[in-house]
Design a protein around this motif. Sequence first.
Motif, PDB file in Angstrom:
ATOM      1  N   GLU A   1       8.795   4.664   0.358  1.00 27.41           N
ATOM      2  CA  GLU A   1       7.763   3.989  -0.418  1.00 27.41           C
ATOM      3  C   GLU A   1       6.546   3.674   0.454  1.00 27.41           C
ATOM      4  O   GLU A   1       5.408   3.681  -0.021  1.00 27.41           O
ATOM      5  CB  GLU A   1       8.314   2.690  -1.017  1.00 27.41           C
ATOM      6  CG  GLU A   1       9.377   2.901  -2.085  1.00 27.41           C
ATOM      7  CD  GLU A   1       8.794   3.338  -3.420  1.00 27.41           C
ATOM      8  OE1 GLU A   1       8.501   2.484  -4.268  1.00 27.41           O
ATOM      9  OE2 GLU A   1       8.609   4.561  -3.588  1.00 27.41           O
ATOM     10  N   LEU A   2       6.782   3.405   1.733  1.00 21.33           N
ATOM     11  CA  LEU A   2       5.683   3.086   2.644  1.00 21.33           C
ATOM     12  C   LEU A   2       4.696   4.246   2.744  1.00 21.33           C
ATOM     13  O   LEU A   2       3.476   4.043   2.739  1.00 21.33           O
ATOM     14  CB  LEU A   2       6.228   2.742   4.029  1.00 21.33           C
ATOM     15  CG  LEU A   2       7.075   1.472   4.127  1.00 21.33           C
ATOM     16  CD1 LEU A   2       7.731   1.386   5.493  1.00 21.33           C
ATOM     17  CD2 LEU A   2       6.235   0.240   3.860  1.00 21.33           C
ATOM     18  N   ASN A   3       5.219   5.473   2.855  1.00 22.82           N
ATOM     19  CA  ASN A   3       4.345   6.642   2.910  1.00 22.82           C
ATOM     20  C   ASN A   3       3.506   6.742   1.639  1.00 22.82           C
ATOM     21  O   ASN A   3       2.316   7.057   1.686  1.00 22.82           O
ATOM     22  CB  ASN A   3       5.163   7.919   3.089  1.00 22.82           C
ATOM     23  CG  ASN A   3       5.957   7.931   4.368  1.00 22.82           C
ATOM     24  OD1 ASN A   3       7.179   7.804   4.340  1.00 22.82           O
ATOM     25  ND2 ASN A   3       5.294   8.070   5.494  1.00 22.82           N
ATOM     26  N   ALA A   4       4.129   6.477   0.499  1.00 18.00           N
ATOM     27  CA  ALA A   4       3.425   6.577  -0.775  1.00 18.00           C
ATOM     28  C   ALA A   4       2.355   5.498  -0.912  1.00 18.00           C
ATOM     29  O   ALA A   4       1.253   5.756  -1.422  1.00 18.00           O
ATOM     30  CB  ALA A   4       4.420   6.485  -1.927  1.00 18.00           C
ATOM     31  N   VAL A   5       2.643   4.286  -0.466  1.00 17.84           N
ATOM     32  CA  VAL A   5       1.664   3.188  -0.516  1.00 17.84           C
ATOM     33  C   VAL A   5       0.425   3.570   0.288  1.00 17.84           C
ATOM     34  O   VAL A   5      -0.720   3.394  -0.159  1.00 17.84           O
ATOM     35  CB  VAL A   5       2.290   1.879   0.015  1.00 17.84           C
ATOM     36  CG1 VAL A   5       1.218   0.827   0.278  1.00 17.84           C
ATOM     37  CG2 VAL A   5       3.322   1.352  -0.973  1.00 17.84           C
ATOM     38  N   LEU A   6       0.634   4.107   1.488  1.00 17.93           N
ATOM     39  CA  LEU A   6      -0.490   4.531   2.314  1.00 17.93           C
ATOM     40  C   LEU A   6      -1.236   5.688   1.667  1.00 17.93           C
ATOM     41  O   LEU A   6      -2.474   5.733   1.664  1.00 17.93           O
ATOM     42  CB  LEU A   6       0.005   4.927   3.707  1.00 17.93           C
ATOM     43  CG  LEU A   6      -1.051   5.354   4.730  1.00 17.93           C
ATOM     44  CD1 LEU A   6      -2.128   4.283   4.886  1.00 17.93           C
ATOM     45  CD2 LEU A   6      -0.405   5.667   6.070  1.00 17.93           C
ATOM     46  N   GLY A   7      -0.497   6.632   1.086  1.00 14.82           N
ATOM     47  CA  GLY A   7      -1.124   7.773   0.430  1.00 14.82           C
ATOM     48  C   GLY A   7      -2.007   7.368  -0.734  1.00 14.82           C
ATOM     49  O   GLY A   7      -3.104   7.911  -0.925  1.00 14.82           O
TER      50      GLY A   7
END
Length: 393
Positions: free
Chosen positions: A250-256
């Motif tokens: 989810e962290l990668n998606a939040v940054l994306g």
Amino acid sequence: MGYSWPLINDNITQKDRSVLADFCLNGERFTNGAKVKEFEKAWSEWLGAKHSVMVNSGASANFISIAMVKELLGVGEVIVPPIGWVSDISSVVQLGMTPVFVDVDINNFNITAENIKAAITKDTKAIVLVHTLGFNAMTDEIVQIAKDNDIILIEDCCEAHGAKFGDKRVGSIGDISLFSFYFGHHITTIEGGTVCVNNDKLYDLAKLFRSHGMTREASLELQTEYQQSHPDLNPLFTFAVAGFNMRSTELNAVLGLEQLQRLDYNIERRRDNLDIWLKHLDPSKFKTSFDVEGNSNFALPLVMQESYRNSLKINDDYSSVCDVLDLNNVEYRLGTAGGGNQARQPYLKNYPYRISGELKNADYIHDNALYIGNHTDLTKEQIIDLCKKLNNV
């Protein structure tokens, strides 16, 4: 070593960090969940594709795409570029397929319809079309060749976010496309990538391969099909394909999601930088006549003209040019994308592969080209100043 002109810049802003910190403090789920789905939807809308499947790297996207080809068409040959990234080839050989190398066009570093057509055999299953350094590789003829021969067309857009073929973004045209969100790309999730498709069956297959092959990741229709055909299995643990764990967090998606808001700006800046670069290099010494239409530049290419290379009286190095870059603290990569011609790499000695025709242009790029970083921090003055220094070698 710290460079005054690094290959990549840290384009993670303070706001990006704040959004991530807030999510870490208040989020309830940190692996593949609601934020990943939100990013997938936003990415599909931006790209103009029907479906996106977020994964943990562009290399994983490579691997999944070839796994999908093998699942659908069986073992065979995959036409690949010699100029690209190692995962374009390693995914092929690791899955028991045979890479077939074809030469590239010196004007965009990409494989051509003519060379693809000459390499096709009854065993050809797929074409990996890499949009190298952000140059568009797609043509109508390549699309038609794939259709006429029932070949799966894979677009590797890992260096080409926002590049266009006509009015379409690359990655929305082929059967399967791949993107990388590695640190320093046009958009970053630090590590991460996507597999994009316009076909529901391929969408299910990509989700299966991303998550162990579990049918609970697929559509309700496919889940029902497997429940009915395998009533002895727990529907939560029914594995339809021999999949992997290549899920995103989810962290990668939040940054994306945060970075996506700046992507179009980043693309335009990179295009502008390439335009300045090519306008101010000496065309008698360095190649400036690239096929730039629709490009979304990843890195600034520096290719020595053959007559200039010969005049330097050097054999296997770029010493005069590299001296200028070293003296000005500019980071660079010899051979351009992936270190040059992948067909010359030692890992291939352990696997079957084929070379169709000569790799004359790929070898020239390998021996006479490099690239330097292109990012939004660069100024027009910086680029022009370095061009002047290179022109005076």
